[in-house]
Design an enzyme around this catalytic site. Structure first.
Site, PDB file in Angstrom:
ATOM      1  N   HIS A 171     -23.538  36.171  29.074  1.00  0.00           N
ATOM      2  CA  HIS A 171     -23.220  35.269  28.409  1.00  0.00           C
ATOM      3  C   HIS A 171     -23.165  33.747  29.226  1.00  0.00           C
ATOM      4  O   HIS A 171     -23.470  33.694  30.386  1.00  0.00           O
ATOM      5  CB  HIS A 171     -21.643  35.403  27.944  1.00  0.00           C
ATOM      6  CG  HIS A 171     -20.578  35.300  29.007  1.00  0.00           C
ATOM      7  ND1 HIS A 171     -20.084  34.365  29.562  1.00  0.00           N
ATOM      8  CD2 HIS A 171     -20.131  36.662  29.729  1.00  0.00           C
ATOM      9  CE1 HIS A 171     -19.122  34.782  30.475  1.00  0.00           C
ATOM     10  NE2 HIS A 171     -19.146  36.170  30.584  1.00  0.00           N
TER      11      HIS A 171
ATOM     12  N   CYS B  11     -18.373  40.403  33.488  1.00  0.00           N
ATOM     13  CA  CYS B  11     -19.641  39.966  32.867  1.00  0.00           C
ATOM     14  C   CYS B  11     -20.421  39.017  33.916  1.00  0.00           C
ATOM     15  O   CYS B  11     -20.008  38.598  34.597  1.00  0.00           O
ATOM     16  CB  CYS B  11     -19.330  39.486  31.526  1.00  0.00           C
ATOM     17  SG  CYS B  11     -18.297  40.622  30.339  1.00  0.00           S
TER      18      CYS B  11
END
Length: 226
Positions: free
Chosen positions: A179, A195
């Site tokens: 992301h 992440c």
């Protein structure tokens, strides 16, 4: 020597003491300071503002990013087929494998404890300006996230940034994402909750290049080139 001559001499010495000389340490330090880095216009354009986005993105201050993490084509001999994503966790890089032993390389940030999942998976789907829903265990650790239990609206303050690519192992959601982030100065560091984060301009570029079901390989240790 007359009194007048002595006074004139003292005045001249006083004036000499006010003059700037090359021995002034403060001026020497200023003159020896390294010049501000000159950023290649190619990269300034690459990371320029994106006013056309749903939430207009400001330009990236590249003085706060190590140039090794700028998006670039590099030599990358690998057994993985073109189109595969390879996350090199220890070195903080994400590679999009290309033809002829090359890859498009992006700098990434990872979780504080390391991106603790490794192996082969796929990008099941992508979202532009996604909602972010923190997992229950994260809310337990950080009670201030309780207002977002049912999701945070997209925007510049959303932790998933401008794009999110959702990593599935078969049909199982790994909970890990690739992301964007507004905190571009964290690229190359271990600071997120697990992440893989990219500069927003980079994740927009990446999302436009890879389709759903793109294979992804996450390297955790010293596996070397995939």
């Amino acid at each position: 020597m007359t009194r007048r001559a002595a006074l004139v001499g003292l005045g001249a010495m006083a004036l000499a003491g006010c003059q700037t000389t090359g021995s002034n340490p403060r001026l020497q330090a200023a003159s020896s300071a390294p010049p501000a880095p000159v950023i290649d216009p190619y990269y300034l354009q690459m990371y320029a503002a994106m006013p056309q986005e749903r939430f207009p993105l400001p330009a990236v201050d590249l003085r706060r990013v190590d140039p090794m993490y700028f998006r670039q084509v590099v030599s990358y001999p690998t057994r993985e087929r073109p189109g595969t994503l390879v996350v090199d966790t220890p070195n903080r890089f994400l590679y999009l494998v290309m033809e002829n032993g090359q890859a498009l390389r992006y700098g990434v940030g990872i979780g504080r404890a390391g991106f603790d999942w490794g192996g082969r998976a796929r990008i099941a789907y992508k979202r532009a300006w996604p909602r972010w829903t923190p997992p229950a265990e994260m809310i337990a650790r950080q009670p201030e996230l309780e207002p977002y239990r049912n999701g945070m609206e997209p925007g510049l303050d959303n932790p998933l940034g401008a794009r999110a690519l959702y990593i599935f192992e078969g049909n199982r959601d790994t909970i890990y994402r690739i992301h964007g982030t507004m905190e571009y100065w964290t690229i190359g560091k271990a600071v997120s909750s697990g992440c893989v984060r990219l500069i927003n301009q980079d994740v927009i570029d990446l999302a436009a290049r890879v389709p759903n079901n793109t294979p992804i390989v996450v390297l955790q240790g010293n596996e070397g080139i995939a």
